[in-house]
Design an enzyme around this catalytic site. Structure first.
Site, PDB file in Angstrom:
ATOM      1  N   ARG A   1      60.897  25.599  26.684  1.00 48.28           N
ATOM      2  CA  ARG A   1      60.951  27.049  27.053  1.00 48.28           C
ATOM      3  C   ARG A   1      60.495  27.944  25.345  1.00 48.28           C
ATOM      4  O   ARG A   1      59.945  28.574  25.619  1.00 48.28           O
ATOM      5  CB  ARG A   1      62.305  27.544  27.385  1.00 48.28           C
TER       6      ARG A   1
ATOM      7  N   TYR B   1      40.658  41.261  41.227  1.00 44.88           N
ATOM      8  CA  TYR B   1      41.328  39.324  41.749  1.00 44.88           C
ATOM      9  C   TYR B   1      42.352  40.287  43.039  1.00 44.88           C
ATOM     10  O   TYR B   1      43.281  41.443  42.186  1.00 44.88           O
ATOM     11  CB  TYR B   1      41.459  39.098  40.926  1.00 44.88           C
TER      12      TYR B   1
ATOM     13  N   ASP C   1      40.620  40.370  31.806  1.00 45.43           N
ATOM     14  CA  ASP C   1      40.695  39.614  32.379  1.00 45.43           C
ATOM     15  C   ASP C   1      39.713  38.281  32.388  1.00 45.43           C
ATOM     16  O   ASP C   1      38.711  39.232  32.971  1.00 45.43           O
ATOM     17  CB  ASP C   1      41.096  39.924  34.057  1.00 45.43           C
TER      18      ASP C   1
ATOM     19  N   LYS D   1      40.675  27.853  36.525  1.00 46.89           N
ATOM     20  CA  LYS D   1      39.304  27.987  36.485  1.00 46.89           C
ATOM     21  C   LYS D   1      38.827  26.774  35.744  1.00 46.89           C
ATOM     22  O   LYS D   1      39.477  26.092  35.102  1.00 46.89           O
ATOM     23  CB  LYS D   1      39.532  28.882  36.694  1.00 46.89           C
TER      24      LYS D   1
HETATM   25  C1  LIG Z   1      42.154  33.052  39.679  1.00 46.17           C
HETATM   26  C2  LIG Z   1      42.294  34.099  39.295  1.00 46.17           C
HETATM   27  C3  LIG Z   1      43.425  35.127  38.663  1.00 46.17           C
HETATM   28  C4  LIG Z   1      44.718  33.998  38.829  1.00 46.17           C
HETATM   29  O1  LIG Z   1      44.722  32.772  38.793  1.00 46.17           O
HETATM   30  P1  LIG Z   1      45.878  32.159  39.091  1.00 46.17           P
HETATM   31  O2  LIG Z   1      45.729  30.418  37.412  1.00 46.17           O
HETATM   32  O3  LIG Z   1      45.438  31.309  39.794  1.00 46.17           O
HETATM   33  O4  LIG Z   1      47.149  32.489  39.420  1.00 46.17           O
HETATM   34  C5  LIG Z   1      43.289  36.222  37.919  1.00 46.17           C
HETATM   35  N1  LIG Z   1      42.656  36.865  37.560  1.00 46.17           N
HETATM   36  C6  LIG Z   1      41.062  35.855  38.057  1.00 46.17           C
HETATM   37  C7  LIG Z   1      39.985  36.684  38.245  1.00 46.17           C
HETATM   38  C8  LIG Z   1      40.998  35.488  38.866  1.00 46.17           C
HETATM   39  O5  LIG Z   1      39.733  34.591  39.242  1.00 46.17           O
END
Ligand SMILES: *Cc1c(COP(=O)(O)O)cnc(C)c1O
Length: 404
Positions: free
Chosen positions: A50, A102, A176, A201
């Site tokens: 952890r 998002y 982000d 992603k």
């Molecule tokens: C998918 C996504 C998230 C969240 O990510 P997860 O890995 O699904 O928790 C946050 N911001 C954007 C722009 C995303 O496309």
């Protein structure tokens, strides 16, 4: 010793030194929850996963280089990143966030807002002057995302960040970067304090893990972020860290191909006459702004058909494009955000934000682009979206060579 040379991003992605005792070409996976110590007085570098694990450390060091950060942290998901970051705030702190974030980001901020953990003000972040006027010394954090998804709105990250730091150097600007990934954008170089992204992603690129990455150049923020990650236990597991390291190596070449395909498809749909949103099209109202901040356009586009039922038919008529949320994977996906990824935003809010209910989102993969265009063409013909007899006639109309 000569100073450490840094190479271009493409090279840095594949060039790693594992420091392994056997010189393993790939950094080994330490699938262990705990680590034995030599003695009570001589504690090793790791004690409990952890708090730290060599596989995660290897990944994080690599990520820090790629993201031009001083420190990077890998956690269990993109939303996990936001959870960690919002824990930096004190109860009742005021924050500014976009109005086209998002869906999951919107959900978490709304939840924290309702509980009184923070006070969130949502504005159109593409309106730079409006945002600047709202940044007062009461604001503790600003959440930005660009381009937004699926409306593909571009935010002037540099101007907003510079202004925020002028008002108050302690404001934490959070960005982000999921849509661009580090290969196309380096938000820390634009001055943001914390960059995070969903590694589910592009970074991983194979849809086989969930992960999130947080990066900063601030020692103070890094210490606080690490404290929260260690306290809550959301650090990425060793196996997922290992898989993410593997996916990361092909980031440059994957995104290059995905983007090349996406540009072709965006032009194709634009030529047919659909309203296409993609920052790589010169017709995008913020094409210049986007290009001034990024090294490319990514591989997500959306388009409108003017009719919800028609959009549904198109989505259900493709073969190669899978109907799924998410993006950034090697295979192509199609979705209707209003019914899927953005269903957590209520209908009224979507209307206020002029979110077209008929919007179709395409997330382009690395397949052969002619196959993808062929697949879309079949779906457009089958659904009746284009009033034309056959594929050859459509290809002819937009100047494409029919595939034999
Ligand atoms: C998918 C996504 C998230 C969240 O990510 P997860 O890995 O699904 O928790 C946050 N911001 C954007 C722009 C995303 O496309």
């Amino acid at each position: 010793m000569s100073p450490k040379k840094s190479y271009s991003l493409e090279t840095e992605l594949v060039f790693t030194k594992s420091g392994d005792q056997y010189n393993a070409s790939v950094a080994p996976l330490y699938q262990s929850a705990t680590f034995k110590q030599d003695s009570l007085s001589q504690m090793g570098e790791y004690d409990y996963t952890r708090s730290g694990n060599p596989t995660r450390t290897h990944l994080q060091n690599h990520l820090a280089k790629i993201m031009k950060a001083q420190s990077a942290f890998a956690v269990s998901s993109g939303m996990g990143c936001l959870d960690v970051i919002t824990r930096l705030l004190k109860p009742g702190d005021e924050v500014i966030a976009g109005d086209d974030l998002y869906g999951g980001t919107h959900r978490l901020l709304t939840y924290l807002n309702k509980k009184g953990d923070l006070i969130a003000h949502h504005y159109d972040t593409t309106n730079t002057e409006l945002i600047k006027s709202k940044i007062t010394d009461k604001i503790k954090m600003i959440f930005l995302e660009s381009p937004t998804n699926p409306l593909i709105k571009v935010v002037d990250v540099k101007s907003i960040t510079e202004h925020a730091h002028k008002v108050n150097p302690d404001i934490v600007v959070v960005f982000d970067n999921t849509m661009m990934s580090p290969i196309l954008m380096t938000p820390l170089e634009l001055g943001v304090d914390i960059q995070y992204e969903s590694a589910t992603k592009y970074l991983n690129g194979h849809h086989d893990i969930m992960a999130g990455v947080i990066a900063t150049r601030s020692t103070k923020l890094a210490e606080q972020l690490y404290y929260i990650i260690n306290s809550t236990g959301c650090g990425l597991s060793p196996f997922d860290s290992w898989l993410l390291s593997r996916g990361l190596r092909t980031l440059a070449i994957r995104v290059e191909r995905q983007q090349e395909n996406c540009v072709r498809i965006a032009k194709f749909l634009h030529q047919i006459g659909f309203k296409v949103r993609y920052p790589g099209l010169k017709s995008h109202p913020q094409y210049e702004l986007h290009s001034s901040m990024c090294r490319g356009y990514g591989a997500v586009l959306s388009f409108e058909t003017g009719n919800i039922k028609l959009s549904e038919k198109i989505v259900e008529s493709t073969d190669i494009f899978g109907i799924a949320v998410s993006f950034g994977c090697v295979n192509s996906l199609i979705s209707m955000p209003c019914k899927m990824s953005h269903a957590s935003i209520d209908k009224k809010t979507r209307e206020e934000r002029e979110f077209p209910e008929d919007l179709i989102r395409l997330c382009i993969g690395i397949e052969n682009v002619d196959d993808l265009i062929d697949d879309l063409t079949k779906a457009l013909l089958k659904s009746g979206a284009v009033k034309i007899n056959d594929r050859d006639e459509l290809y002819n109309a937009v100047g494409l060579q029919p595939k034999l």
